[in-house]
Design a protein around this motif. Structure first.
Motif, PDB file in Angstrom:
ATOM      1  N   SER A 100       0.835  -1.207   0.000  1.00 44.76           N
ATOM      2  CA  SER A 100       0.000   0.000   0.000  1.00 44.76           C
ATOM      3  C   SER A 100       0.872   1.261   0.000  1.00 44.76           C
ATOM      4  N   ASN A 172      -0.018   3.787  12.906  1.00 43.82           N
ATOM      5  CA  ASN A 172       1.269   3.182  13.231  1.00 43.82           C
ATOM      6  C   ASN A 172       2.256   4.340  13.407  1.00 43.82           C
ATOM      7  N   ASP A 199      -5.703   5.613   5.514  1.00 43.84           N
ATOM      8  CA  ASP A 199      -4.803   4.457   5.477  1.00 43.84           C
ATOM      9  C   ASP A 199      -5.271   3.428   6.510  1.00 43.84           C
ATOM     10  N   TYR A 202      -4.280  -1.632   9.100  1.00 46.28           N
ATOM     11  CA  TYR A 202      -4.503  -2.550  10.232  1.00 46.28           C
ATOM     12  C   TYR A 202      -5.983  -2.804  10.499  1.00 46.28           C
ATOM     13  N   THR A 229      -3.984  -3.316   2.801  1.00 44.03           N
ATOM     14  CA  THR A 229      -2.786  -4.077   2.433  1.00 44.03           C
ATOM     15  C   THR A 229      -2.958  -5.576   2.683  1.00 44.03           C
ATOM     16  N   SER A 231      -0.198  -7.080   3.591  1.00 47.12           N
ATOM     17  CA  SER A 231       1.050  -7.304   4.344  1.00 47.12           C
ATOM     18  C   SER A 231       0.825  -7.701   5.799  1.00 47.12           C
ATOM     19  N   LYS A 232      -0.333  -7.415   6.335  1.00 51.50           N
ATOM     20  CA  LYS A 232      -0.519  -7.563   7.789  1.00 51.50           C
ATOM     21  C   LYS A 232      -1.372  -8.799   8.099  1.00 51.50           C
ATOM     22  N   ARG A 240       4.745  -7.756  -1.262  1.00 57.69           N
ATOM     23  CA  ARG A 240       4.456  -6.365  -1.575  1.00 57.69           C
ATOM     24  C   ARG A 240       3.176  -6.247  -2.408  1.00 57.69           C
TER      25      ARG A 240
HETATM   26  C1  LIG Z   1      -0.043   2.706   8.645  1.00 58.99           C
HETATM   27  C2  LIG Z   1       0.643   1.944   7.564  1.00 58.99           C
HETATM   28  N1  LIG Z   1       0.319   2.172   6.300  1.00 58.99           N
HETATM   29  C3  LIG Z   1       0.891   1.525   5.289  1.00 58.99           C
HETATM   30  C4  LIG Z   1       1.859   0.572   5.519  1.00 58.99           C
HETATM   31  C5  LIG Z   1       2.512  -0.043   4.328  1.00 58.99           C
HETATM   32  O1  LIG Z   1       2.336  -1.374   4.215  1.00 58.99           O
HETATM   33  P1  LIG Z   1       2.594  -2.132   2.855  1.00 58.99           P
HETATM   34  O2  LIG Z   1       3.343  -1.234   1.921  1.00 58.99           O
HETATM   35  O3  LIG Z   1       3.363  -3.323   3.244  1.00 58.99           O
HETATM   36  O4  LIG Z   1       1.232  -2.444   2.320  1.00 58.99           O
HETATM   37  C6  LIG Z   1       2.245   0.277   6.812  1.00 58.99           C
HETATM   38  C7  LIG Z   1       3.307  -0.712   7.078  1.00 58.99           C
HETATM   39  O5  LIG Z   1       3.844  -0.870   8.101  1.00 58.99           O
HETATM   40  C8  LIG Z   1       1.631   0.990   7.862  1.00 58.99           C
HETATM   41  O6  LIG Z   1       1.980   0.773   9.134  1.00 58.99           O
END
Ligand SMILES: Cc1ncc(COP(=O)(O)O)c(C=O)c1O
Length: 370
Positions: A100, A172, A199, A202, A229, A231-232, A240
């Motif tokens: 993301s 975050n 964003d 989470y 995302t 990713s989490k 990615r």
């Molecule tokens: C608040 C927040 N936004 C976006 C991301 C980006 O995640 P990614 O590029 O892995 O989707 C993170 C990753 O730690 C995040 O904490």
């Protein structure tokens, strides 16, 4: 050190002034530095999913690997269709990203020119200032309120030069979260010429009743970009892949600055499979809730202050964070210093599996002499 004859000296000042992103220390790096067995190192530094990936995602990667000689589908058709069906939006409303992060970058590339302004909160995700400064734009950091976003103050920080505004929910590294009704009232109050990036990296960790409904608002707010995302909670950080959901006209704009093949074919295949494995994401959220309870209880026993978190990580106040960080490293536990976020007394700890959380708590007790 660069001299005037070197190319770097001729890069724009705003690029040379960027403080590079500092990622969590990789396990292999710590193993090399301290001659430790990588298998014994616990990494709780990058808000990764502590479980292995979904077996369905792994199987999809296996099948997709046969086609590695081909470029991926640059339009990510199948993944966008799968997401569209899940989210109740047309596929044209979805822009895929190489994580993301990539979508955050696209927004700044599409909207910011030198001298424009982007608004974000103090202690908010590090990529907002980075992506803003990379365009020569001015970052307007709005002081946090109890470590979270102060939405009225962010609204008041908008000027005629503001083009982008970022809100991380949950945020975050602080783990703070704002209820949906407040977020929507805020989005409604932002002038339509300002792109609002919500964003939600989470979101899947929230209790089901608290999860965001912002994707349902995009018909009303043509300036809204909702980022998510894989990713989490979906456990695919290494691949990615993430996405933004927005008005199709805005998506069309972002697609103009998107790299043609920004999401690779293994990531696309794995994301489709992971999306279909809802049990995996829900189990990840459940394991996270239990791990968070374990950490909260352990921190209370150690009399360590923390900020109640809605993500898969928690911010803990340890005093001399750089000393405590070093002690933890020597104990084979990697967490994340957050001095760069203006939080020099704090460390961010990702929720791990029960044994990992235990290792962290034991190492912290040692570091603090408690
Ligand atoms: C608040 C927040 N936004 C976006 C991301 C980006 O995640 P990614 O590029 O892995 O989707 C993170 C990753 O730690 C995040 O904490």
């Amino acid at each position: 050190m660069t001299t005037a004859t070197e190319p770097a000296a001729h890069a724009p000042a705003w690029v040379r002034d960027i403080a590079p992103y500092v990622p969590g220390k990789p396990i292999e790096e710590l193993a090399r530095e301290l001659d430790l067995d990588p298998a014994g190192i616990v990494k709780l530094a990058s808000n990764e999913n502590p479980r292995g990936p979904s077996p369905k995602a792994l199987a999809a990667i296996g099948s997709a690997a046969a086609e590695l000689t081909r470029y991926p589908d640059g339009n990510g058709y199948a993944l966008r269709v799968a997401l569209a069906a899940r989210l109740g939006v047309p596929p044209e409303a979805i822009v895929l990203g190489n994580g993301s992060n990539d979508v955050l970058e696209m927004v700044t590339q599409a909207f910011l020119t030198p001298g424009d302004e982007a608004v974000y909160a103090q202690h908010a995700f590090a990529v907002y200032p980075l992506a803003t400064h990379a365009r020569g734009a001015k970052g307007v950091e709005v002081p946090a309120k109890r470590y979270g976003h102060d939405l009225p103050a962010m609204r008041a920080a908008i000027t005629p030069r503001t083009r982008v505004l970022f809100v991380a929910n949950p945020n975050n590294p602080t783990g703070t979260w704002i209820p949906g009704a407040e977020v929507e009232a805020f989005v409604a109050a932002v002038p339509r010429e300002v792109a609002v990036v919500l964003d939600e990296a989470y979101d899947e960790y929230l209790a089901p009743a608290d999860r965001s409904r912002a994707i349902g608002w995009i018909g009303r707010y043509p300036n809204l970009v909702v980022c998510r995302t894989f990713s989490k909670a979906y456990g695919l950080a290494a691949l990615r892949v993430g996405y933004g959901v927005m008005d199709p006209a805005l998506a069309d704009l972002l697609n103009r600055v998107r790299q043609p093949f920004n999401v690779n074919s293994l990531a696309q295949a794995a994301a489709i499979a992971a999306l279909g494995d809802t049990a995996y994401a829900e189990e990840s959220a459940r394991i996270n809730r239990e791990g968070m309870r374990q950490l909260d209880a352990g921190l209370a026993t150690l009399r360590v202050e923390s900020i109640p978190s809605h993500g898969n990580f928690v911010l803990v106040r340890v005093g001399d964070a750089s000393r405590v960080y070093d002690v933890l490293l020597r104990e084979g536990v990697i967490v994340r210093p957050v001095a760069g976020y203006g939080l020099p007394e704090w460390l961010r700890v990702t929720v791990g599996l029960p044994a990992e959380n235990e290792r962290f708590l034991a190492a912290l007790a040692l570091a603090l002499g408690r």
